[in-house]
Structure formats: structure tokens, C-alpha cells
Design a protein around this motif. Structure first.
Motif, PDB file in Angstrom:
ATOM      1  N   PHE A 232     -41.368 -28.378  -7.604  1.00 39.07           N
ATOM      2  CA  PHE A 232     -41.686 -29.109  -8.950  1.00 39.07           C
ATOM      3  C   PHE A 232     -40.517 -29.111  -9.696  1.00 39.07           C
ATOM      4  O   PHE A 232     -40.108 -30.155 -10.260  1.00 39.07           O
ATOM      5  CB  PHE A 232     -42.902 -28.634  -9.739  1.00 39.07           C
ATOM      6  N   TRP A 233     -39.827 -27.794  -9.905  1.00 43.38           N
ATOM      7  CA  TRP A 233     -38.635 -27.796 -10.855  1.00 43.38           C
ATOM      8  C   TRP A 233     -37.464 -28.557 -10.321  1.00 43.38           C
ATOM      9  O   TRP A 233     -36.815 -28.981 -11.278  1.00 43.38           O
ATOM     10  CB  TRP A 233     -38.264 -26.407 -11.034  1.00 43.38           C
ATOM     11  N   LEU A 267     -44.331 -27.128 -20.806  1.00 44.66           N
ATOM     12  CA  LEU A 267     -43.122 -26.978 -21.321  1.00 44.66           C
ATOM     13  C   LEU A 267     -42.389 -28.396 -21.374  1.00 44.66           C
ATOM     14  O   LEU A 267     -42.269 -29.140 -20.139  1.00 44.66           O
ATOM     15  CB  LEU A 267     -42.166 -26.119 -20.497  1.00 44.66           C
ATOM     16  N   PRO A 268     -42.101 -29.021 -22.431  1.00 45.21           N
ATOM     17  CA  PRO A 268     -41.420 -30.423 -22.593  1.00 45.21           C
ATOM     18  C   PRO A 268     -40.097 -30.396 -21.901  1.00 45.21           C
ATOM     19  O   PRO A 268     -39.371 -29.450 -21.902  1.00 45.21           O
ATOM     20  CB  PRO A 268     -41.369 -30.535 -23.982  1.00 45.21           C
ATOM     21  N   ARG A 269     -39.686 -31.591 -21.424  1.00 44.19           N
ATOM     22  CA  ARG A 269     -38.188 -31.913 -20.829  1.00 44.19           C
ATOM     23  C   ARG A 269     -37.177 -31.128 -21.479  1.00 44.19           C
ATOM     24  O   ARG A 269     -36.389 -30.578 -21.215  1.00 44.19           O
ATOM     25  CB  ARG A 269     -38.128 -33.108 -20.418  1.00 44.19           C
ATOM     26  N   GLY A 273     -38.073 -28.246 -19.323  1.00 43.09           N
ATOM     27  CA  GLY A 273     -39.425 -28.413 -18.418  1.00 43.09           C
ATOM     28  C   GLY A 273     -39.143 -29.436 -17.280  1.00 43.09           C
ATOM     29  O   GLY A 273     -37.912 -29.744 -17.376  1.00 43.09           O
ATOM     30  N   GLY A 274     -39.855 -29.509 -16.600  1.00 37.93           N
ATOM     31  CA  GLY A 274     -39.752 -30.327 -15.435  1.00 37.93           C
ATOM     32  C   GLY A 274     -39.500 -31.867 -15.692  1.00 37.93           C
ATOM     33  O   GLY A 274     -39.847 -32.203 -16.752  1.00 37.93           O
TER      34      GLY A 274
END
Length: 353
Positions: A232-233, A267-269, A273-274
Motif C-alpha cells: 500500500f505505502w 493519515l492524509p497524503r 499518508g499513502g
């Protein structure tokens, strides 16, 4: 056909050591009685197992939300015994679907309660095929078809399980191309369904995905097993900018799962975040989709891949098998003998070989 007063049912009363260790076959369980306007009594013929049948029950969730004693089993094929007023089904109809409570549906018993708005007629498929469809089939359907454009390239993490084998075939039937991860011993099964295969046991899965995306990036990721958060990350390195990352096994089974999942989701970008949108879901009952899956199987457009079929008395072994996480296709428990018929006999024979 009428129901007896008592029946056999597999039950457990605590989760210490896992569901498989605690299951007991009880012989004097009261046959349930329909009470709501949509409830009907069915004689259970077959069920199939899903991770949701044991994973949530092995967490703290069990102590607070499960009725005790607990009879597991959600996906089933049954023969209608008693119907509510105004019901379109008739006594003797064979139906398939999923129980109202997916965590502890009560289907691993000789009789059970089913909701009329969660089942469809079995039609021209076998009880083994019908029981295999609901959760795995709808998860595959809903994780893929509503989320892609025509002729997309799809990566399925975990291609050889029940959801994965359905997902490969549904995607390919809709005109998409599919790459899956699986172990080398299961690669031939996935290739036979039309997928390209990455053997995760031979190298680093992320690096193989990145290499596979050089010519064309993936438009959708469906993660059926969630064992590698790196996928994902770093999804932006092997997917298109509009790609979705769909996480299907959303069952908060452990603190470690939530430790990784919460940053992925919240977690926002701009805070690290991702870079791809994460979607997590649990499949929802859809009668039209159940009917479509049934018809695809009846028309041999897709097939059910079976891991094994065990008799009712060996349900404990079925739970031991699914707990390994190494099944190929669906595990079936045959609760009752079905009416004789060449199609049923051929299906059972192919499962047992």
C-alpha cells in the motif's frame, strides 16, 4: 417435510485456543423457530467456510458480541421447511445465500433460520457450488467490477483462495487482465484460470510488482490477505495515479492489524499518508449479484475451485484446515445428504478426489 424438535449442531462456548479447538458436536440442540416477518426455517444441506467464520471469534470481539453457545457458519444451501406469510419461496425449494449474522450465522447445524431477502433459488448448480458463492463470490465481485474502467489491469494479492479464484475469473470474464500473487505450489491453479502469477516465495513481492508494471501500471489493487503493508505505502510506484487499493479482509483481528491499518486509513497524503485511495469493506448481500454468479456457474463461464469437501461429522477438521490460511479455493462441509442426481454425484466425486 416437517422439522424435528431437536437437531445436531456444532457449537463452542469460549474462544481460548481458537474456534477449531473448542468446537463440539452437540446432539440435543433445539431446532430454532422463525419469529420475524422475513424469517424461514431451512434444512441445511451444505455450507462453505470463510475466514470470517473463525477470525473475529478468536478476538475480544467474541466476548462482547457473540451469543453463547455459538454456532458458526454463514454461507449455506438449504431446503425450505417453513416460510412466513406472503413469502415467494415454497416448501422444498432449494435456496442459497448467507446468514444475517456473518460472524456467527448458525448454519453449521442440521436446521437454521434464513432471511428471505438474503437468499435466491439454487437453480441449476450443485449445493456445493451454491454454498461456495455468497461471501467469497460477492467480495470478489464487489471489490472489482464497480471499481474499474474497461480493459483494466488488476493485481490481486492472494489469488489462490476462495475470493481470489472467483476474482480472477470475474475480472477476466469482464475483459480485464489479471496478475496475482500466490505460492509456487498454487501457481498452476491460478494460471489455469487465466491469471499471470508472481510467486511471492521466490523473491520480494513489491520488487516483482514494480518490475511487472514497467510496460503498463496496474489500475486496481485488490489485497485479499494483507500481509505486506509495503504494497500500500508504495502503491504509487506500480499503479496508475487514479488506481484504488481495495483491502478485502477488513476484520480487526489483532492489535498489530490495527497498528498498520489506522495510519493507512487516516493519515492524509500531505502528512506522509499513502498516495493511493484505500477502500476497505465487507461484502454486502445483493440478490442480483448472487443470481448473476449462479448463472455464470451454471453456464460454465466461471467455475468454483474447491479445496476440499468434508462430511458434517468432520467440521472440526474443516476449521483446522481454514485456520492454516493455505487453502486453495473453497472448503465445503456437507451437512446433509442431497437427493440423488447425476450432477450432485459428479460434483461430490470431483471434490473428494
Amino acid at each position: 417435510m416437517s422439522a424435528p424438535q431437536q437437531m445436531r449442531a456444532w457449537q463452542y462456548t469460549n474462544n481460548r485456543g481458537g474456534v477449531a479447538k473448542k468446537l463440539r458436536l452437540e446432539s440435543n440442540v433445539k431446532v430454532p423457530k422463525p419469529s420475524g416477518p422475513k424469517e424461514m426455517l431451512v434444512k441445511v444441506l451444505t455450507i462453505s467456510l470463510n475466514p470470517v467464520d473463525h477470525k473475529p471469534a478468536e478476538t475480544l470481539l467474541y466476548h462482547f458480541t457473540f451469543s453463547k453457545p455459538t454456532t458458526p457458519g454463514a454461507d449455506f444451501v438449504g431446503e425450505v421447511v417453513q416460510i412466513p406469510p406472503g413469502c415467494s419461496f415454497q416448501k422444498g425449494d432449494r435456496v442459497f445465500g448467507t446468514a444475517k449474522n456473518a460472524f456467527a450465522g448458525g448454519m453449521l447445524a442440521e436446521y437454521a433460520i434464513a432471511d428471505t431477502d438474503r437468499v435466491v433459488l439454487l437453480g441449476d448448480i450443485t449445493p456445493e457450488e451454491g454454498a461456495a458463492i455468497p461471501i467469497a463470490g460477492l467480495t470478489a465481485y464487489q471489490s472489482i467490477l464497480p471499481r474499474v474502467k474497461p480493459k483494466s489491469r488488476i493485481f490481486i494479492n492472494g489469488g489462490s483462495g476462495g475470493t481470489g479464484t472467483f476474482g480472477i475469473q470475474i475480472a477476466i470474464a469482464a475483459g480485464h487482465t489479471v496478475t496475482v500473487s500466490c505460492s509456487g505450489r498454487n501457481a498452476e491453479v491460478c494460471r489455469s484460470l487465466g491469471a499471470e502469477v508472481i510467486d511471492y516465495t521466490q523473491s520480494t513481492l513489491f520488487q516483482d510488482l514494480k518490475a511487472a508494471s514497467i510496460q503498463r501500471k496496474f489500475d486496481l489493487v485488490v489485497d485479499n490477505i494483507y500481509t505486506t503493508p509495503e504494497l500500500f505505502w508504495k502503491a504509487h510506484e506500480y499503479t496508475t495515479k487514479d488506481a484504488l487499493y481495495v483491502l478485502t479482509p477488513f476484520t480487526p483481528t489483532s492489535p498489530s492489524f490495527m497498528k498498520h491499518f489506522l495510519p493507512m486509513k487516516l493519515l492524509p497524503r500531505f502528512l506522509g499518508g499513502g498516495q493511493r485511495k484505500l477502500i476497505n469493506f465487507f461484502s454486502q448481500p445483493d440478490l442480483d449479484q448472487l443470481t448473476q454468479m449462479r448463472d455464470w456457474i451454471a453456464d460454465k463461464q466461471i467455475k468454483v475451485v474447491f479445496d476440499c469437501a468434508l462430511p458434517f461429522e468432520q467440521a472440526k477438521q474443516a476449521f483446522e484446515r481454514i485456520a492454516t490460511g493455505r487453502t486453495v479455493g473453497k472448503i465445503i462441509v456437507k451437512v446433509a445428504e442431497t437427493r440423488s442426481g447425476e450432477k450432485d454425484r459428479d460434483s461430490v466425486r470431483s471434490l473428494d478426489t
